[in-house]
Design a protein around this motif. Sequence first.
Motif, PDB file in Angstrom:
ATOM      1  N   ARG A   1      48.234  34.379  34.707  1.00  0.00           N
ATOM      2  CA  ARG A   1      47.190  35.110  33.991  1.00  0.00           C
ATOM      3  C   ARG A   1      47.753  36.399  33.392  1.00  0.00           C
ATOM      4  N   LEU A   2      48.595  37.087  34.163  1.00  0.00           N
ATOM      5  CA  LEU A   2      49.204  38.310  33.660  1.00  0.00           C
ATOM      6  C   LEU A   2      50.156  38.019  32.504  1.00  0.00           C
TER       7      LEU A   2
ATOM      8  N   LYS B   1      27.742  48.693  48.627  1.00  0.00           N
ATOM      9  CA  LYS B   1      28.067  47.305  48.285  1.00  0.00           C
ATOM     10  C   LYS B   1      28.469  47.236  46.821  1.00  0.00           C
ATOM     11  N   CYS B   2      29.610  46.597  46.562  1.00  0.00           N
ATOM     12  CA  CYS B   2      30.157  46.505  45.213  1.00  0.00           C
ATOM     13  C   CYS B   2      30.215  45.052  44.757  1.00  0.00           C
ATOM     14  N   GLY B   3      30.240  44.888  43.444  1.00  0.00           N
ATOM     15  CA  GLY B   3      30.259  43.551  42.875  1.00  0.00           C
ATOM     16  C   GLY B   3      31.618  42.886  42.998  1.00  0.00           C
ATOM     17  N   THR B   4      31.640  41.608  42.682  1.00  0.00           N
ATOM     18  CA  THR B   4      32.875  40.840  42.709  1.00  0.00           C
ATOM     19  C   THR B   4      33.575  40.948  41.361  1.00  0.00           C
ATOM     20  N   ILE B   5      34.911  40.769  41.350  1.00  0.00           N
ATOM     21  CA  ILE B   5      35.690  40.879  40.127  1.00  0.00           C
ATOM     22  C   ILE B   5      36.119  39.506  39.623  1.00  0.00           C
ATOM     23  N   HIS B   6      36.838  38.768  40.446  1.00  0.00           N
ATOM     24  CA  HIS B   6      37.348  37.456  40.029  1.00  0.00           C
ATOM     25  C   HIS B   6      36.683  36.330  40.817  1.00  0.00           C
ATOM     26  N   GLY B   7      35.408  36.476  41.073  1.00  0.00           N
ATOM     27  CA  GLY B   7      34.725  35.473  41.872  1.00  0.00           C
ATOM     28  C   GLY B   7      34.901  35.767  43.349  1.00  0.00           C
TER      29      GLY B   7
END
Length: 581
Positions: free
Chosen positions: A172-173, A468-474
């Motif tokens: 991906r990078l 609580k924080c959201g997800t980034i890559h699932g």
Amino acid sequence: MNQNWSGGALDMGSQGHSILVGSREKGRKYGSGPLQMCQSVLPCHANYQGELGAGQLLKWMDTIACLAAERHAGTACVTASMDDIRFEETVRVGQVINIKARVNRAFNTSMEVGIYVMVQEVLSGVMKRVCAAFSTFVVKPRGTQKVTLKPVDVHGSVEEMLEHSLASERRRLRLYNEEAFKNLMMDYYNLQDKGLWNRKAIVPLISTELTRVESIELVLPPHANHHGNTFGGQIMAWMENVATLAASRLCSQFPSLRAVDMFQFRGPSSVGDRLVFKAMVNNAFQTSVEVGVRVEAYNCEKWSEGTPRHINSAFMIYYIPVESERQTFPDVTFTTHDGERRFLGAVVRKRIRMARKHILYSRDEGSISVPWGRNNQVYLGYNNVAALLVLAGKQGWEANNITDKVEVYVHEEADLLCLRVDMEVRTSAFNAFSLLNDLRLRPCWDKHYLSCEEVEKGDEEETVYHVKCGTIHGGKHRDFVFLLSKRQPCKDGDPYVIALRSVTVATVPPDENCIRSEAKCAGFLIHEISYPTCKVSYYNQVTSGVLPYVEGNLAGWSKSMEETAMSCISFLEQDLLTTMF
């Protein structure tokens, strides 16, 4: 993806003793395990100091990687690139090199091969890690026939399963790399226009043009591989040679190759071709220097026509050995438009290398949270504030992106990476302090914060929150338990301080539906400029738990930090307007 038509082949001629073995682990087919190559380091492999030449090592690495790729594919394969090479140990004559290669993951027509190099002291048997690298191979086409690679069996060790997962991240990078490079180049041209990259040196600057090296090689049959094309490892070795000469011209010493940004193969060459190698220092960073190498091929029948083919390029990073008297490189400058492009390009690649290192090689640093309790709240509050002030006082912050209202900086020291975001806000410092020290308001402007609840209040200056924080890559969401310590200025000129760090409290145990993450040092310093304007500076000492939220900015494919900063500015300024009217 660019393709190279010069995959490796095992060369036994005058190369020392070589043993090639395959894995026969229980329950595994022979064709799915790693390959290993053992080489005794002889004087013919060494440089003037009796150390294994990097070019020779690259030959062996390309050889074993190609054999591993071809065994998995069942057909001829060619190298597209080799990246993430970092040399960690010096190898000397008399020691034994052990190189292991395995296919980490196969994608439709390409695959990643991991190459892991160890050195063994014969008398003591002690093994040390030399380097790791990752090669991308593609199937060599046969006419119009299309080959789809079979998946890699991941029912192996924990290490193999981890590398299988990371292979997709590395891919991906790589796919993002070109776009990220263009975006970052635009940012750095902007920084240069603002005068942030004009070097000030007491001594005269050295022009990079003075380090230019050009060499030519005739491809002979011994340089060809089993496909009949120029052996990729041989090309790498020639490239390393001219790059070393360019670096040595700058420092007037014998520099040591420590890393290779990427060998990128663009096309084939064959016996009879003339290969022209061009190397030049792109930029110097005190303790390191980047050398760019370009390889052009001329067909023997069109040699006089001057129609070269660009077949390879690489960027190599050199250091001055520890035992040398001089430990830093002289400052350099550019004198041409192309030199300016190379100069800024080296700055961008340094940032991308930094991002790749922290994204791909970051490991869990263990628990960094400390227990929270009323009996130690004074001590924890003091250390929380002190850590933020020490972080803010660090010297050597490097500008990454600057706009009218937002400035982003990074600071890297060893493996410690820190971020700073400066914001100019049209509101009073006290108003900004009042809004930012209540963490329950942060979801109003920070998209990563899903919710924030107050857990326990120590006193007027210390409060514990559960975020609580959201997800980034699932996958799962992340949560943090923060101690927030706030301080008002003691005298004119002092900033308002809002410090954050992770703590543990018995009332908020880890939730199986979330990934409990930690922050070691973060927070805001707020300075009054002139009413009604203040400067809000956000700091974060990046940990593995924080990294997923900032890696896009580090690698250059995201502007989420700038976007979040602008949202923060709008929130603070909108609240002022609401208060006024």
